[in-house]
Design a protein around this motif. Sequence first.
Motif, PDB file in Angstrom:
ATOM      1  N   GLU A  17       0.802  -0.998  -0.192  1.00 21.29           N
ATOM      2  CA  GLU A  17      -0.159   0.133  -0.091  1.00 21.29           C
ATOM      3  C   GLU A  17       0.896   1.285   0.202  1.00 21.29           C
ATOM      4  OE1 GLU A  17      -3.085   0.447   2.949  1.00 21.29           O
ATOM      5  OE2 GLU A  17      -3.511  -1.739   2.738  1.00 21.29           O
ATOM      6  N   THR A  18       2.133   1.294   0.858  1.00 26.32           N
ATOM      7  CA  THR A  18       2.799   2.490   0.834  1.00 26.32           C
ATOM      8  C   THR A  18       3.749   2.710  -0.167  1.00 26.32           C
ATOM      9  OG1 THR A  18       4.167   1.335   2.215  1.00 26.32           O
ATOM     10  CG2 THR A  18       2.404   2.397   3.387  1.00 26.32           C
ATOM     11  N   GLY A  19       4.257   1.497  -0.649  1.00 19.47           N
ATOM     12  CA  GLY A  19       5.744   1.711  -1.570  1.00 19.47           C
ATOM     13  C   GLY A  19       6.780   2.538  -0.995  1.00 19.47           C
ATOM     14  N   LYS A  20       6.844   2.921   0.259  1.00 20.58           N
ATOM     15  CA  LYS A  20       7.987   3.472   0.996  1.00 20.58           C
ATOM     16  C   LYS A  20       7.898   2.983   2.541  1.00 20.58           C
ATOM     17  CE  LYS A  20       5.390   7.497   1.027  1.00 20.58           C
ATOM     18  NZ  LYS A  20       4.860   8.693   1.036  1.00 20.58           N
ATOM     19  N   ALA A  21       9.530   2.922   2.683  1.00 21.18           N
ATOM     20  CA  ALA A  21       9.707   2.022   4.052  1.00 21.18           C
ATOM     21  C   ALA A  21      10.893   3.047   4.778  1.00 21.18           C
ATOM     22  CB  ALA A  21      10.486   0.837   3.272  1.00 21.18           C
ATOM     23  N   LEU A  22      10.598   2.655   6.170  1.00 21.70           N
ATOM     24  CA  LEU A  22      11.747   3.185   6.972  1.00 21.70           C
ATOM     25  C   LEU A  22      12.407   2.099   7.868  1.00 21.70           C
ATOM     26  CD1 LEU A  22      13.425   5.315   8.546  1.00 21.70           C
ATOM     27  CD2 LEU A  22      11.320   5.613  10.041  1.00 21.70           C
ATOM     28  N   ILE A  23      13.439   1.906   7.736  1.00 20.30           N
ATOM     29  CA  ILE A  23      14.417   0.753   8.714  1.00 20.30           C
ATOM     30  C   ILE A  23      14.903   1.509   9.864  1.00 20.30           C
ATOM     31  CG2 ILE A  23      16.106  -0.973   8.593  1.00 20.30           C
ATOM     32  CD1 ILE A  23      15.794  -1.566   5.866  1.00 20.30           C
ATOM     33  N   LYS A  87      17.174  -5.874   0.833  1.00 20.35           N
ATOM     34  CA  LYS A  87      17.282  -6.429  -0.444  1.00 20.35           C
ATOM     35  C   LYS A  87      15.537  -6.960  -0.549  1.00 20.35           C
ATOM     36  CE  LYS A  87      21.708  -7.713  -1.629  1.00 20.35           C
ATOM     37  NZ  LYS A  87      22.662  -8.579  -1.611  1.00 20.35           N
ATOM     38  N   SER A  88      15.116  -7.411   0.716  1.00 24.94           N
ATOM     39  CA  SER A  88      13.753  -7.955   0.842  1.00 24.94           C
ATOM     40  C   SER A  88      12.732  -6.927   0.505  1.00 24.94           C
ATOM     41  CB  SER A  88      13.443  -8.619   2.304  1.00 24.94           C
ATOM     42  OG  SER A  88      13.124  -7.630   3.164  1.00 24.94           O
ATOM     43  N   ILE A  89      13.211  -5.774   0.866  1.00 24.04           N
ATOM     44  CA  ILE A  89      12.012  -4.435   0.728  1.00 24.04           C
ATOM     45  C   ILE A  89      12.300  -4.003  -0.770  1.00 24.04           C
ATOM     46  CG2 ILE A  89      11.617  -2.255   1.155  1.00 24.04           C
ATOM     47  CD1 ILE A  89      12.904  -2.638   4.009  1.00 24.04           C
ATOM     48  N   LEU A  90      13.265  -3.876  -1.403  1.00 24.69           N
ATOM     49  CA  LEU A  90      13.517  -3.776  -2.631  1.00 24.69           C
ATOM     50  C   LEU A  90      13.063  -4.679  -3.785  1.00 24.69           C
ATOM     51  CD1 LEU A  90      17.161  -2.127  -2.532  1.00 24.69           C
ATOM     52  CD2 LEU A  90      15.074  -0.989  -2.429  1.00 24.69           C
ATOM     53  N   ASP A  91      13.058  -5.929  -3.107  1.00 24.33           N
ATOM     54  CA  ASP A  91      12.299  -7.183  -4.045  1.00 24.33           C
ATOM     55  C   ASP A  91      10.867  -6.868  -4.169  1.00 24.33           C
ATOM     56  OD1 ASP A  91      14.877  -8.014  -4.617  1.00 24.33           O
ATOM     57  OD2 ASP A  91      14.681  -9.555  -3.314  1.00 24.33           O
ATOM     58  N   LYS A  95      11.307   1.470  -4.369  1.00 19.63           N
ATOM     59  CA  LYS A  95      12.601   2.092  -5.088  1.00 19.63           C
ATOM     60  C   LYS A  95      13.406   2.534  -4.051  1.00 19.63           C
ATOM     61  CE  LYS A  95       9.907   3.609  -9.101  1.00 19.63           C
ATOM     62  NZ  LYS A  95       9.510   4.779  -9.999  1.00 19.63           N
ATOM     63  N   THR A  96      14.753   2.591  -4.232  1.00 18.40           N
ATOM     64  CA  THR A  96      15.727   3.038  -3.294  1.00 18.40           C
ATOM     65  C   THR A  96      15.459   4.396  -2.661  1.00 18.40           C
ATOM     66  OG1 THR A  96      17.608   3.689  -4.802  1.00 18.40           O
ATOM     67  CG2 THR A  96      17.609   1.504  -4.135  1.00 18.40           C
ATOM     68  N   GLU A  97      14.980   5.207  -3.676  1.00 18.13           N
ATOM     69  CA  GLU A  97      14.625   6.756  -3.180  1.00 18.13           C
ATOM     70  C   GLU A  97      13.601   6.822  -2.270  1.00 18.13           C
ATOM     71  OE1 GLU A  97      13.631   6.863  -7.588  1.00 18.13           O
ATOM     72  OE2 GLU A  97      15.054   5.676  -6.457  1.00 18.13           O
ATOM     73  N   ASN A  98      12.825   5.613  -2.124  1.00 21.39           N
ATOM     74  CA  ASN A  98      11.719   5.619  -1.066  1.00 21.39           C
ATOM     75  C   ASN A  98      12.043   4.697  -0.017  1.00 21.39           C
ATOM     76  OD1 ASN A  98       9.777   7.169  -2.465  1.00 21.39           O
ATOM     77  ND2 ASN A  98       9.462   5.502  -3.890  1.00 21.39           N
ATOM     78  N   LEU A  99      13.521   4.347   0.167  1.00 18.66           N
ATOM     79  CA  LEU A  99      13.759   3.563   1.239  1.00 18.66           C
ATOM     80  C   LEU A  99      14.582   4.488   2.335  1.00 18.66           C
ATOM     81  CD1 LEU A  99      14.431   1.102   2.948  1.00 18.66           C
ATOM     82  CD2 LEU A  99      16.217   0.434   1.337  1.00 18.66           C
ATOM     83  N   TYR A 100      14.368   4.913   3.691  1.00 17.07           N
ATOM     84  CA  TYR A 100      14.891   5.581   4.511  1.00 17.07           C
ATOM     85  C   TYR A 100      15.693   4.667   5.720  1.00 17.07           C
ATOM     86  CZ  TYR A 100      12.689   9.605   2.728  1.00 17.07           C
ATOM     87  OH  TYR A 100      12.127  10.782   2.075  1.00 17.07           O
ATOM     88  N   LEU A 101      16.622   5.073   5.939  1.00 13.76           N
ATOM     89  CA  LEU A 101      17.410   4.108   6.911  1.00 13.76           C
ATOM     90  C   LEU A 101      17.909   4.885   8.226  1.00 13.76           C
ATOM     91  CD1 LEU A 101      18.757   2.898   3.956  1.00 13.76           C
ATOM     92  CD2 LEU A 101      19.283   1.200   5.457  1.00 13.76           C
ATOM     93  N   GLY A 102      17.613   4.460   9.465  1.00 11.53           N
ATOM     94  CA  GLY A 102      18.172   5.289  10.482  1.00 11.53           C
ATOM     95  C   GLY A 102      18.620   4.617  11.797  1.00 11.53           C
ATOM     96  N   GLY A 103      19.162   5.119  12.743  1.00  8.03           N
ATOM     97  CA  GLY A 103      19.460   4.381  13.903  1.00  8.03           C
ATOM     98  C   GLY A 103      19.875   5.487  14.806  1.00  8.03           C
TER      99      GLY A 103
END
Length: 206
Positions: A17-23, A87-91, A95-103
Motif C-alpha cells: 500500500e505504501t511503497g515507502k519504507a523506513l528501517i 533487499k527484501s524490501i527492494l524485491d 525504489k531506493t529513493e523511497n527507502l530511508y534508514l536510521g538508527g
Amino acid sequence: MYTHTTNVISSGKPLAETGKALILVHGRGASAQSILDLANYLPVQDYTLFAPQATTNSWYPYSFMAPEVQNQPALDSALEQLDALVKSILDQGVKTENLYLGGFSQGACLTSEYAARNATKYGGLLLFTGGLIGEQLVATRYKGDFAGTPVLITTGDPDAHVPVSRVEETVAVMEKLGAVVTKKIYPGRPHTILQEELDLASKLFQ
C-alpha cells in the motif's frame, strides 16, 4: 562470539500500500520495539516501518572504534542482516529513493557503515549519534553514489561513545560519495535524541 538470527518486526500499513519504507536500527542494550517507537515523532504515517532485532540486544560486542577483529563475526553478521532486510524490501518493488534508514548510537553506526558500503540514492539517512565503524576507516570499502541523498548526522560534544572526530570523518566519506550532509554537534548533550534532532530528521521526509 555470536552471529545474528533473522528477527525483524514491522508496523504501519502494508508495503504493497505504501511503497515507502523506513528501517530503524536499535542501539546497544535496546530493542527493535524501542527504536520503532521513535517513528511516533516522525512524519512517517504513510510508510511501512521495519526494525531488525540484534541477538543479545547488541549488534557487536565492543566499541565501534575497537579493532575490527574484536567485533567479528558479529559485525559482519549484523551487516548481512541489514542487507537482507534492504533487499527484501527492494524485491517488493520499493525504489531506493523511497527507502530511508536510521538508527541511534550503535544502530546509527551500523546504519552508516551499511549505507556507505552500499551507497545509492536513498530517501534519507538518520544517523543519531553514530559514525562509520573501525579503529581506522578503510576507504576502499565505501562504494557507490549517494546521488544527493540527504543525511542527518548528530552527536554530543563530548559523547561517551561517539567522538566528534569520527563524526567528522564520516561526513567526509559520505560527502565524497555524493551525499548532502547536515551535521549537528550539541555541546554538553547527554547520550540521547533531542527534539531538535527529531525536527531536523522530519524535514528529510518532506
